[in-house]
Design a protein around this motif. Structure first.
Motif, short mmCIF file in Angstrom:
data_model
loop_
_atom_site.label_atom_id
_atom_site.label_comp_id
_atom_site.label_asym_id
_atom_site.label_seq_id
_atom_site.Cartn_x
_atom_site.Cartn_y
_atom_site.Cartn_z
N MET A 1 71.72 -22.45 -69.15
CA MET A 1 71.91 -23.72 -68.44
C MET A 1 71.63 -23.57 -66.95
SD MET A 1 72.58 -26.93 -68.48
CE MET A 1 73.25 -27.19 -70.11
N ASN A 2 72.14 -22.49 -66.34
CA ASN A 2 71.91 -22.26 -64.92
C ASN A 2 70.42 -22.09 -64.63
OD1 ASN A 2 74.61 -22.39 -64.27
ND2 ASN A 2 74.94 -20.18 -64.49
N LYS A 3 69.70 -21.46 -65.57
CA LYS A 3 68.26 -21.28 -65.40
C LYS A 3 67.53 -22.61 -65.39
CE LYS A 3 65.93 -19.94 -68.93
NZ LYS A 3 65.37 -19.13 -70.06
N GLU A 4 67.95 -23.52 -66.27
CA GLU A 4 67.31 -24.83 -66.34
C GLU A 4 67.62 -25.66 -65.08
OE1 GLU A 4 65.20 -25.61 -68.65
OE2 GLU A 4 65.56 -23.79 -69.81
N LYS A 6 68.32 -24.51 -62.14
CA LYS A 6 67.56 -23.90 -61.05
C LYS A 6 66.10 -24.32 -61.11
CE LYS A 6 66.58 -19.48 -58.80
NZ LYS A 6 66.79 -18.02 -58.83
N ALA A 7 65.55 -24.40 -62.32
CA ALA A 7 64.15 -24.83 -62.48
C ALA A 7 63.97 -26.27 -62.03
CB ALA A 7 63.73 -24.67 -63.93
N ILE A 8 64.90 -27.14 -62.43
CA ILE A 8 64.84 -28.55 -62.02
C ILE A 8 64.89 -28.65 -60.50
CG2 ILE A 8 66.10 -30.74 -62.04
CD1 ILE A 8 66.95 -30.04 -64.92
N PRO A 97 59.51 -19.51 -68.77
CA PRO A 97 60.60 -19.56 -69.77
C PRO A 97 61.64 -20.64 -69.47
CG PRO A 97 60.96 -17.74 -68.26
CD PRO A 97 59.63 -18.33 -67.89
N ILE A 98 61.17 -21.86 -69.32
CA ILE A 98 62.05 -23.02 -69.11
C ILE A 98 61.60 -24.12 -70.04
CG2 ILE A 98 62.64 -22.48 -66.71
CD1 ILE A 98 60.52 -24.50 -65.83
N SER A 99 62.48 -25.04 -70.34
CA SER A 99 62.15 -26.12 -71.27
C SER A 99 61.22 -27.14 -70.59
CB SER A 99 63.42 -26.82 -71.74
OG SER A 99 64.06 -27.48 -70.66
N ARG A 100 60.43 -27.79 -71.41
CA ARG A 100 59.51 -28.82 -70.88
C ARG A 100 60.29 -29.99 -70.28
NH1 ARG A 100 54.39 -27.93 -73.40
NH2 ARG A 100 54.19 -25.66 -73.46
N ILE A 101 61.44 -30.28 -70.85
CA ILE A 101 62.21 -31.42 -70.33
C ILE A 101 62.72 -31.12 -68.92
CG2 ILE A 101 64.46 -30.70 -71.25
CD1 ILE A 101 64.96 -33.71 -71.85
N SER A 102 62.96 -29.87 -68.60
CA SER A 102 63.38 -29.51 -67.25
C SER A 102 62.25 -29.76 -66.26
CB SER A 102 63.80 -28.04 -67.18
OG SER A 102 64.98 -27.81 -67.92
N ILE A 103 61.02 -29.50 -66.69
CA ILE A 103 59.85 -29.78 -65.85
C ILE A 103 59.76 -31.28 -65.58
CG2 ILE A 103 57.35 -29.67 -65.71
CD1 ILE A 103 57.47 -27.21 -67.53
N VAL A 104 59.92 -32.07 -66.64
CA VAL A 104 59.83 -33.52 -66.50
C VAL A 104 60.94 -34.05 -65.59
CG1 VAL A 104 60.05 -35.71 -67.74
CG2 VAL A 104 58.70 -33.85 -68.72
#
Length: 251
Positions: A1-4, A6-8, A97-104
């Motif tokens: 979760m923290n990784k996602e 941070k990516a956002i 290594p992050i989800s596509r939804i985090s990118i969006v």
């Protein structure tokens, strides 16, 4: 979760950094709404019968001009996807290594934030058209601006993800932005519009966003406020889900 998270945040911060460096673009994007508000509003206000526009014509179109600012900035920010693809950045984050939804979400939040910044600038000009906003009104209208921006940013990202060139994207968006604005009731009340025009306008999410802002800023609106809010929330959620789907199926 923290990784996602941070990516956002990282993607959002990148969008903010790009926005802060485009000072000429920021200034030029604000010219059109200001001209609409003061030139069109002032000129038409002289010739328009006030009728139900108890606050005057310039005040009536003020929420609509904010809506136009949010619409234009949000949709056009979708072009960043094309630029990122051309420069190879999109490929890098797509294989990260992050989800596509985090990118969006990161891209959409970045675009929505830039739209809100420009929308707030127009909001602060309310006193010039005789509208005196309280702190409560400003606090209430900003979340509405965020939902509108988020929805149309998702819409722009969805289109941009399937278009190969920035020229093609700008051409298509040109055919979408102005009709969406004109058919939102931003410039005239829909109560006296022809039935066919009402039917089209009722299918336009911006219609309900503008109506919410009229409720908050002017204390008047055409639709029930809870219904307006529900439609805008569903629109923002739906466009983000749609864009996430487009990104998920991309290789």
């Amino acid at each position: 979760m923290n990784k996602e998270i941070k990516a956002i945040y990282t993607i959002w911060l990148r969008e903010m950094t790009k926005f802060s460096r485009e000072r000429v673009s920021i200034a030029s994007s604000l010219v059109t709404p200001v001209l609409w508000l003061f030139v069109f509003g002032g000129g038409m206000g002289i010739n328009v019968r006030m009728g139900i526009m108890g606050n005057g014509y310039s005040a009536f179109i003020f929420p609509g001009i904010i809506g136009m600012t949010l619409l234009m900035t949000s949709i056009r920010s979708g072009i960043s996807i094309i630029w990122d693809r051309d420069f190879g950045f999109l490929k890098e984050i797509m294989v990260a290594p992050i989800s596509r939804i985090s990118i969006v979400i990161g891209k959409a939040l970045g675009g929505a934030t830039t739209a809100i910044i420009e929308g707030v600038f127009i909001l602060l000009l309310a006193f010039i058209v005789g509208i005196h906003l309280s702190a409560i009104q400003i606090i209430l209208v900003i979340p509405v601006m965020f939902l509108i921006s988020l929805g149309y940013n998702g819409f722009g990202l969805a289109f941009a993800s399937s278009i190969q060139s920035s020229e093609g994207f700008q051409g298509i968006m040109g055919f979408i932005i102005m009709p969406t604005f004109f058919l939102s009731g931003a410039l005239w009340p829909l109560t006296n519009a022809p039935e066919w025009l009402k039917a089209i306008s009722y299918c336009n999410p911006l219609t309900y966003g503008v109506d919410i802002m009229r409720h908050i800023i002017l204390g008047e609106g055409q639709f029930l406020l809870p219904a307006d809010v529900l439609i805008i929330v569903c629109f923002a959620t739906g466009t983000l889900i749609l864009t996430s789907h487009f990104f998920s199926v991309k290789k």
